[in-house]
Structure formats: C-alpha cells, structure tokens
Design an enzyme around this catalytic site. Structure first.
Site, mmCIF file in Angstrom:
data_model
loop_
_atom_site.group_PDB
_atom_site.id
_atom_site.type_symbol
_atom_site.label_atom_id
_atom_site.label_comp_id
_atom_site.label_asym_id
_atom_site.label_seq_id
_atom_site.Cartn_x
_atom_site.Cartn_y
_atom_site.Cartn_z
ATOM 1 N N GLU A 1 -12.270 84.338 8.209
ATOM 2 C CA GLU A 1 -11.279 84.204 9.159
ATOM 3 C C GLU A 1 -11.887 85.502 10.227
ATOM 4 O OE1 GLU A 1 -7.320 85.009 8.281
ATOM 5 O OE2 GLU A 1 -6.704 85.007 10.520
ATOM 6 N N ASN B 1 -1.779 76.550 10.660
ATOM 7 C CA ASN B 1 -1.805 77.298 9.529
ATOM 8 C C ASN B 1 -0.573 77.994 9.396
ATOM 9 O OD1 ASN B 1 -3.419 79.144 7.570
ATOM 10 N ND2 ASN B 1 -2.497 80.653 9.253
ATOM 11 N N GLU B 2 0.058 78.246 8.037
ATOM 12 C CA GLU B 2 1.318 78.999 7.925
ATOM 13 C C GLU B 2 2.123 78.697 8.884
ATOM 14 O OE1 GLU B 2 0.404 82.997 6.373
ATOM 15 O OE2 GLU B 2 -0.457 82.155 4.673
ATOM 16 N N TYR C 1 -0.593 84.339 -2.791
ATOM 17 C CA TYR C 1 -1.429 85.515 -2.684
ATOM 18 C C TYR C 1 -0.803 86.467 -4.111
ATOM 19 C CZ TYR C 1 -4.138 84.978 1.597
ATOM 20 O OH TYR C 1 -4.929 84.675 2.366
ATOM 21 N N GLU D 1 -5.659 79.170 0.759
ATOM 22 C CA GLU D 1 -5.572 80.658 0.798
ATOM 23 C C GLU D 1 -4.957 80.898 -0.533
ATOM 24 O OE1 GLU D 1 -4.011 82.814 4.187
ATOM 25 O OE2 GLU D 1 -4.739 81.227 5.268
ATOM 26 N N GLN E 1 -10.844 86.421 1.221
ATOM 27 C CA GLN E 1 -11.962 85.720 2.002
ATOM 28 C C GLN E 1 -13.085 86.233 1.748
ATOM 29 O OE1 GLN E 1 -10.855 86.152 6.015
ATOM 30 N NE2 GLN E 1 -8.847 85.674 5.882
HETATM 31 O O1 AHR Z 1 -5.649 85.812 4.493
HETATM 32 C C1 AHR Z 1 -5.109 86.825 5.521
HETATM 33 C C2 AHR Z 1 -3.934 86.069 6.228
HETATM 34 O O2 AHR Z 1 -2.925 85.796 4.892
HETATM 35 C C3 AHR Z 1 -4.158 84.763 6.758
HETATM 36 O O3 AHR Z 1 -4.468 84.534 8.138
HETATM 37 C C4 AHR Z 1 -2.804 84.134 6.851
HETATM 38 O O4 AHR Z 1 -3.062 82.665 6.883
HETATM 39 C C5 AHR Z 1 -2.232 84.504 5.605
HETATM 40 O O5 AHR Z 1 -0.849 85.024 5.658
#
Ligand code: AHR
Length: 475
Positions: free
Chosen positions: A8, A155-156, A222, A279, A328
């Site tokens: 990103e 995205n999101e 995450y 992600e 990432q």
């Molecule tokens: O990876 C960092 C961020 O995490 C991304 O930009 C977003 O899609 C997610 O919340």
C-alpha cells in the site's frame, strides 16, 4: 494465490521499500529496487495487491500516469498526512509485478471514486482497441495491454472505504461491477469487499444480494497481541501473556474461515466464490521513535510462528480460500523485508514464506493431528499446527509449528497411502520468541537444515524444538 502479498501507499512500503526512483544511487531497474525484487523472487510472490488498503478508496488513477514531473501532489490523509507525489502509479506497479513474476491485484476506488473512473482505468490497462484511453497508455510507454485478472471493488467499505452498511455496499457493488468490463479477451475476477473479522451479517447480506455477480469475497483479520487496538503491544518487548495472546488471536483465523464458509456454503455449495483473505498478519505498536502513521514494526520469531500457523490454516481451507495477502510486503506491519536506505534485511516471516514455497501449486493432503495443549493461565491452544501437500513430482511436504515457547514436542506420524524412503527437513527457530533480525545482525533468525526426523515403519517420527517451524520433505 494463498501466498500472496499486499503493498500500500503507506509509510515506507512503496516509497523507499520498492520505489527509489531511476536517479537513486541504490541499484534499481526503472526506479524499482533490485535487492528487494531479487529477494521477493525467491519466495515466488504469486500475486501483489495494490494501491491499498484505505489508500485505495482515495486514489485517483489518473494522478499516477504520464510524465512524473507533471503528476499532482496529494495528501495521504490516512497514513501520516504526507505528500504523495504519485511517482509510483499504474505503469510502475505493473512493471514491478512483471519484475516479480506476480499477478497484479488492483483495488479500485468505490469510496470517493466514480463508476466512470473505474471503468476508464480498466480500459486504459487492458484494452487493445484504437481508443483514446488505450492510446494514452501507449503514449505513456506501454504498447500491449496488461493482463489484469484480479480487481477489488473497494476496500473495507464498512470502514475507511466509506463507512457503509452491507445493504448499501451491495447495491454499490452491483452498480460499479456493471462497469468493470472485460476488454480484449482479459477476464476479470471480481472481488467484493467482505467482512471485518467476525461480522457474519456482512457475509450473509453480500451472499444474498451480490451472490453470483462476484467471484471473490474478501476477509480482513489482524492479530493484535493484547486484543486492544489502543495499546497493541510491542513487536519485540513482550512477555508470555502477549505471546500466547497473539497466537490465540492468530488461530482465530480458522474459526473465521469456517464460519464465513458455512454462510457462503448455503448460497454457494459448489464453492465458486472464493474467500479472499486479502489483509492479514500481526499488527503491533510501531517501533519507538517512528512515525505512528507509518506502521513500521519489527518482526520476531513470534511473527514467524504466526505466519507458519496461518499459512497452514489457509492450506487446510484451500477449497474456499483461493487467495490471501499478508500485510504488508516491505517496511509496514508484518513485513517480509525491512529497509534502511541502501540496506535491506529479511525478516523471520520472509523465511517462513520461503520455506513454504514447496506447498505452492501442490495438492492438499488431509491431516489429523492430536497434540497436547499449550496452556497459559486460563487460556489453552493446541501446541502444534500442521498442513501437508503433495507436489507434481510426488514429494510430500509437511509443515509443522511447535508453538510452545520452551518445550520440545515429539510427534509420531502415520502416513496412509505413501511409503517414502527418505526424509529431509528445514528448521526455523531462535534463542527466544522475541528474537529478530537487525541491520547489524541480519542472520540471527534464518532457516537451517534439520535432522531430527526419521522414517518409521508406517510414517515418520520427529522431535520439534520449542518455538519452531519445520518443513519436512518425504520422498
Ligand atoms: O494494512 C493497513 C490498513 O489496514 C489498510 O489500509 C486497511 O485496509 C486496514 O484497515
């Protein structure tokens, strides 16, 4: 595609991480760092997602084409408020994918873009026609259209991509998707924005309302070691509570995939729609003294175990999970590579991706594992984690993680339907779960040959060191 990556416009991922510009003293090919490309080629990056993340729903592709000196400067409002000079745009990204040998996966802008903008971008990239947009691409240096298989429609969009409800996003998906065209024989695999972790209602609504119009539904999860987004915990200074907590939360991936798949199965029993975990990874506090908006974190043996167990989970669910992209690639979150000007180091996570390349394109073999739990206070998780596959040459690979921080584990395995005559192995471990590579000690955590596995009458036996990832080859 389970072994995919994500890059990103965030912190030092694109700029410094990949892009140094053609005039940089750092060796580069058309502005892209050679050392980073060379390292990533070794882990066979199958697919690279770009330009975001949250950045995607603020990105206007026309800013990033044409002569670099004339590209506009924008504010990257999500990530540190820094100036985005747009020197890395569509041509540079496609060049990077070609250098890596990776499929491009582009996330389009739904949050602040228009269907027209999305439609034009795809025509610009993929059309062979004598049209104004395709000719503009030619004028900007690229004659042949690019092949673009993967395209994300937002995205999101439940968060940074517009704070939408699933009902509203479903309608927008149907609208935007109408204008995502297949030009000149290019066929796009359409990925809808999926749920945030355990938001099962989002999946239900999308399957109901979008259904056959999408090819993939994304999922983001995450691992926050403390479970608290306000104080996530340090990447290297942690005790057993945050070690166990991180593994526990990473293992939730299995439950998330199962439960989202159950919903998807009701609408799509043939499993046509892929679950695209675009992600994932551990997210800690940033390294002290670095820009909090840049999400720069170190990467320890704990990260390697999280990578190992998560890739095992994806392997085991590969019927539904068709792609995943760790967040990432360079200098951001659970990175493969960290750079400091001209220097570069490989992280423990990189080494797991390298060791697991043996699973790429292989056939999953079912595994059934019984093991003792690793218990910390009132919490328990299985101490071991496994997946196995057979490649085109018939070699069986078994990847095993011993999650226990200080106890070895002995395992006897029965192999049904195979009688190998040889076993070899590779091991990744370190003196502690906090161990990590630094620019001064770049090889503190790296794989070594492993000799603690032996064949038995009906399978194999192995003793796994504490806090280890082991990959065995049986042939
Ligand atoms: O990876 C960092 C961020 O995490 C991304 O930009 C977003 O899609 C997610 O919340």
């Amino acid at each position: 595609m389970i072994y995919g990556h994500f890059a990103e416009h965030l912190g030092r991922c694109i700029y410094e991480g990949f892009w140094v510009g053609e005039d940089s003293p750092i060796p580069n090919t058309r502005g892209i760092r050679n050392d980073v490309v060379e390292a990533l080629r070794k882990i066979k990056v199958p697919v690279l997602r770009w330009p975001g993340g949250c950045f995607a729903d603020e990105y206007h592709w026309k800013d990033g084409v044409g002569p670099r000196a004339q590209r506009p400067a924008r504010i990257n409002t999500h990530w540190g408020g820094v100036i985005e000079n747009n020197h890395f745009g569509t041509h540079e990204f496609m060049d990077l994918c070609e250098q890596l040998g990776a499929e491009p996966y582009i996330a389009g802008n739904v949050g602040s873009g228009t269907p027209q903008e999305m439609m034009e971008w795809i025509e610009y990239m993929t059309s062979d026609a004598n049209s104004t947009l395709a000719n503009w691409r030619r004028q900007n240096g690229r004659q042949a259209p690019w092949r673009l298989r993967y395209f994300g429609i937002g995205n999101e969009n439940w968060g940074c991509g517009g704070n939408m409800t699933p009902e509203y996003y479903s309608d927008l998906f149907r609208q935007y998707n109408t204008y995502v065209k297949n030009y000149s024989g290019n066929r796009i695999y359409r990925i809808a924005c999926g749920p945030n972790g355990g938001d099962y209602r989002w999946t239900e609504v999308l399957m109901q309302r979008v259904g056959r119009r999408m090819d993939g539904l994304s999922l983001h999860h995450y691992t926050i070691p403390t479970g608290n987004w306000g104080r996530k915990g340090s990447a290297t200074q942690f005790g057993e509570d945050q070690y166990h907590g991180a593994l526990r939360r990473a293992l939730e991936m299995d439950t998330l995939i199962r439960r989202h798949s159950e919903i998807m199965d009701r609408y799509d029993p043939e499993k046509r729609v892929g679950l695209i975990v675009d992600e994932w990874g551990i997210w800690t506090d940033v390294e002290p003294g670095t820009n909090p908006g840049f999400l720069y974190q170190q990467n320890s043996m704990r990260d390697a175990l999280i990578a190992g167990l998560t890739l095992n989970i994806f392997n085991r669910h590969c019927e539904r999970v068709r792609m995943a992209n760790i967040a990432q690639t360079v200098n951001v979150l659970q990175a493969m590579i960290l750079t400091d000007k001209e220097r570069m180091i490989l992280t423990p996570t990189y080494h797991v991706f390298e060791m697991y390349t043996v699973h790429h394109d292989a056939t999953l073999l079912p595994t059934d594992l019984e093991c003792a739990d690793y218990v910390y206070q009132d919490h328990r998780i299985p101490g071991l984690n496994v997946s196995a596959s057979r490649n085109a040459e018939g070699v069986i690979h078994v990847s095993l993680c011993n999650l226990h921080p200080d106890q070895p584990a002995s395992l006897t395995a029965e192999l049904r339907g195979a009688r190998p005559s040889r076993v070899q192995g590779r091991l990744l471990t370190a003196h502690s779960v906090q161990a990590h590579n630094t620019f001064d000690r770049p090889d503190r955590v790296r794989p070594v040959p492993f000799h603690e596995a032996r064949l038995t009458e009906n399978g194999f036996a192995v003793t796994l060191p504490p806090r280890s990832v082991v990959v065995l080859a049986l042939q």
